[in-house]
Write a protein that holds these residues in place. Structure first.
Motif, PDB file in Angstrom:
ATOM      1  N   LEU A   1       0.828  -1.221   0.000  1.00  0.00           N
ATOM      2  CA  LEU A   1       0.000   0.000   0.000  1.00  0.00           C
ATOM      3  C   LEU A   1       0.858   1.265   0.000  1.00  0.00           C
ATOM      4  CD1 LEU A   1      -2.986  -0.879   2.358  1.00  0.00           C
ATOM      5  CD2 LEU A   1      -2.992  -0.583  -0.137  1.00  0.00           C
ATOM      6  N   ASP A   2       2.034   1.188   0.634  1.00  0.00           N
ATOM      7  CA  ASP A   2       2.901   2.372   0.664  1.00  0.00           C
ATOM      8  C   ASP A   2       3.352   2.750  -0.749  1.00  0.00           C
ATOM      9  OD1 ASP A   2       4.224  -0.057   0.620  1.00  0.00           O
ATOM     10  OD2 ASP A   2       6.070   0.802   1.452  1.00  0.00           O
ATOM     11  N   LEU A   3       3.615   1.739  -1.572  1.00  0.00           N
ATOM     12  CA  LEU A   3       4.001   2.017  -2.966  1.00  0.00           C
ATOM     13  C   LEU A   3       2.839   2.679  -3.719  1.00  0.00           C
ATOM     14  CD1 LEU A   3       5.988  -1.151  -4.151  1.00  0.00           C
ATOM     15  CD2 LEU A   3       6.857   1.124  -3.582  1.00  0.00           C
ATOM     16  N   TYR A   4       1.663   2.084  -3.554  1.00  0.00           N
ATOM     17  CA  TYR A   4       0.481   2.657  -4.213  1.00  0.00           C
ATOM     18  C   TYR A   4       0.254   4.104  -3.764  1.00  0.00           C
ATOM     19  CZ  TYR A   4      -1.244  -1.563  -6.472  1.00  0.00           C
ATOM     20  OH  TYR A   4      -1.388  -2.624  -7.308  1.00  0.00           O
ATOM     21  N   TRP A   5       0.399   4.316  -2.479  1.00  0.00           N
ATOM     22  CA  TRP A   5       0.143   5.646  -1.940  1.00  0.00           C
ATOM     23  C   TRP A   5       1.121   6.673  -2.530  1.00  0.00           C
ATOM     24  CZ3 TRP A   5      -2.899   9.102  -0.618  1.00  0.00           C
ATOM     25  CH2 TRP A   5      -2.566  10.172   0.220  1.00  0.00           C
ATOM     26  N   ALA A   6       2.393   6.247  -2.654  1.00  0.00           N
ATOM     27  CA  ALA A   6       3.378   7.142  -3.263  1.00  0.00           C
ATOM     28  C   ALA A   6       2.996   7.427  -4.718  1.00  0.00           C
ATOM     29  CB  ALA A   6       4.769   6.525  -3.187  1.00  0.00           C
ATOM     30  N   GLY A   7       2.541   6.383  -5.406  1.00  0.00           N
ATOM     31  CA  GLY A   7       2.117   6.550  -6.799  1.00  0.00           C
ATOM     32  C   GLY A   7       0.947   7.516  -6.919  1.00  0.00           C
TER      33      GLY A   7
END
Lengths: 274, 263
Positions: B20-26
């Motif tokens: 989710l952290d990757l998605y959030w950064a995206g």
């Protein structure tokens, strides 16, 4: 009606009474040799007109005769190709050919002295009734909000719409909208009021209330130029009556024009309308 | 494990929930690109619209040519041209991948928005201008206090559509290696082979973003609608309306009525 009270009471009364100076009656507006073309269409062919202070001028004639254009020339919403507009002694517009060039007044100064009421009302739909009437006081005259609102509310009260100050134009009937439009112009304290077919867009039922407001305004001595198809109303208030056709003034005169005119063209028009 | 997946029977969404952290950064970068480009494009679009309506023929023609040119180029082609073509040919180190993308979006969207704003301005009836001029307002004042507020209201719905388009189009810069939502997904998918799960999550995120914008636009439309505080119930729950109600009432009492010239 409360005409007497009003004369004493306000801002409009005495100042607009016909006043005479040594030379005679003072002019509020004079149009001189106005030439106006729309493309190749010669809509005003050297028209001249003189409006004295406190006088009520009624302009009538068939569609396309140039009467609305003539009215719109007075505050230079239509800029003539040549000729000049004189308001309260000051000259505006491109000028009469052959005369020496002189300094001309700024159009905005002219418009501050001339109020205008339109056929389609043209109220500002995004502003409340109160804001419609205060906006020019605040943005043109730079008046403080409180004072502007008080003046606007008084003016709206005069046209019987004090209860509608919070409404928006779309919530009002045509007659009410036109009365707001009249208040919007009057609040600027104009020297002259122009009316461009003010009742033509109204339901027949609503014509009366607008004419009543205009009638009382006339009684206060306001200088008025009215383009209208309401011949009965014209006959009632018109001190000077102007019949136009095909870009020229065919005939002008006092109230007798409606019953006893000189020109055949005028006679046939009046007979057809009345 | 691979064989099992190829048959498509077992979905494992932990690949999404664990990242989710990757998605959030995206998502953050996607929104940054979209909002920055859109704000810049709106400002430029207003300028283009005004130029288009200018009484100066030359200025109008320049704006018309600008609109015509940038609406004609496919967005992806333009992005690649700015980044690989212009940047390298002219040695413009200013154009990092992110900046090149934002530049391309700004230019193209300003052309579209310019047309929307021009139409909005022209949709305001001419009588409005005449009425404002007739009470002594100048041209600029007439535009800003009378024409523009009405043009804005007319332009809100089509502009909202453009903002939704902007959020989606921002995904195109993935091709320049900008780590926005799409490229993040792409990398994650390539690493885990969980293409369905990762892309499904991305589809869902775009859906959420555009839906949120839809409601924002609806709110703005309502915000710009009109209501009479003297006759309507709005004053009960809006402190602003209540104040206004009080002011108008006070004004009515101060004037008091009675000097009417009305029937």
């Amino acid at each position: 009606m409360a005409v007497e009270a009003e004369r004493g009471m306000t801002d409009m009364g005495s100042r607009h009474e016909p006043s005479t100076s040594g030379a005679g009656v003072v002019e509020a507006v004079r149009l001189r040799s106005i030439q106006k073309y729309f493309g190749s269409n010669h809509v005003l062919q050297g028209v001249g007109l003189c409006v004295r202070r406190g006088e009520h001028v009624v302009v009538f004639g068939p569609s396309g005769s140039g009467k609305s254009t003539l009215l719109r020339t007075i505050n230079l919403l239509e800029e003539p190709q040549s000729g000049s507009v004189v308001v309260e002694g000051r000259e505006y517009g491109p000028g009469v050919p052959g005369e020496p060039k002189q300094r001309r007044g700024d159009r905005r100064e002219l418009r501050k002295q001339v109020g205008m009421v339109f056929q389609q009302f043209n109220l500002f739909p995004h502003l409340s009734v109160l804001d419609n009437v205060t906006i020019a006081l605040r943005r043109v005259k730079g008046m403080k909000r409180g004072e502007a609102e008080l003046r606007a509310a008084r003016q709206l009260d005069r046209v019987g719409l004090l209860s509608k100050i919070g409404s928006y134009p779309a919530m009002l009937s045509g007659g009410q909208q036109q009365r707001v439009a009249i208040a919007r112009s009057l609040v600027m304290d104009p020297k002259v009021m122009l009316f461009d077919e003010p009742t033509s867009a109204l339901d027949p039922e609503l014509v009366g209330e607008v004419l009543a407001v205009m009638r009382s305004l006339a009684e206060t001595g306001m200088t008025m130029v009215v383009v209208t198809h309401e011949m009965g109303f014209g006959r009632e208030i018109g001190d000077q009556n102007v019949f136009m056709d095909a870009g020229v003034i065919v005939e002008q005169g006092g109230r007798e024009i409606y019953t006893d005119c000189r020109e055949e063209r005028t006679r046939s028009f009046i007979r057809a309308v009345l | 494990m691979l064989a099992q997946q190829a048959r498509g029977f077992s979905f494992d969404f932990s690949v999404v929930t664990n990242n989710l952290d990757l998605y959030w950064a995206g998502v953050r970068l996607t929104l940054f690109i979209a909002v920055t480009s859109f704000v810049l494009a709106t400002l430029l679009g207003v300028l283009i619209a005004l130029m288009r309506l200018s009484r100066n023929r030359l200025v109008g023609a320049v704006a018309a040519a600008y609109i015509n040119l940038f609406r004609a180029i496919p967005l992806l082609v333009f992005i690649l041209f700015v980044y690989y073509g212009v940047r390298i040919a002219f040695g413009l180190t200013f154009f990092t991948a992110l900046r090149a993308g934002i530049f391309a979006f700004t230019v193209q969207y300003s052309a579209w928005l310019g047309e929307i704003f021009r139409a909005g301005i022209q949709a305001v009836p001419g009588g409005q201008r005449e009425a404002a001029l007739s009470v002594g307002m100048g041209r600029a004042r007439t535009f800003f206090t009378i024409v523009m507020p009405q043009a804005v209201r007319i332009s809100i719905p089509p502009t909202g559509n453009m903002l939704i388009g902007m959020v989606k189009d921002s995904s195109l810069v993935y091709i320049l290696g900008v780590n926005e939502l799409l490229r993040t997904t792409n990398l994650l998918a390539n690493r885990t082979f969980r293409y369905f799960e990762t892309y499904l999550a991305t589809v869902g995120i775009y859906l959420v973003l555009t839906t949120a914008i839809y409601y924002l636009v609806k709110y703005l439309e309502r915000r710009f609608a009109i209501s009479d505080v003297l006759s309507q119930a709005t004053r009960r729950y809006s402190p602003f309306a209540r104040n206004r109600y009080q002011r108008l009432r006070t004004l009515q009492e101060a004037v008091g009525g009675g000097s009417s010239i009305a029937p």
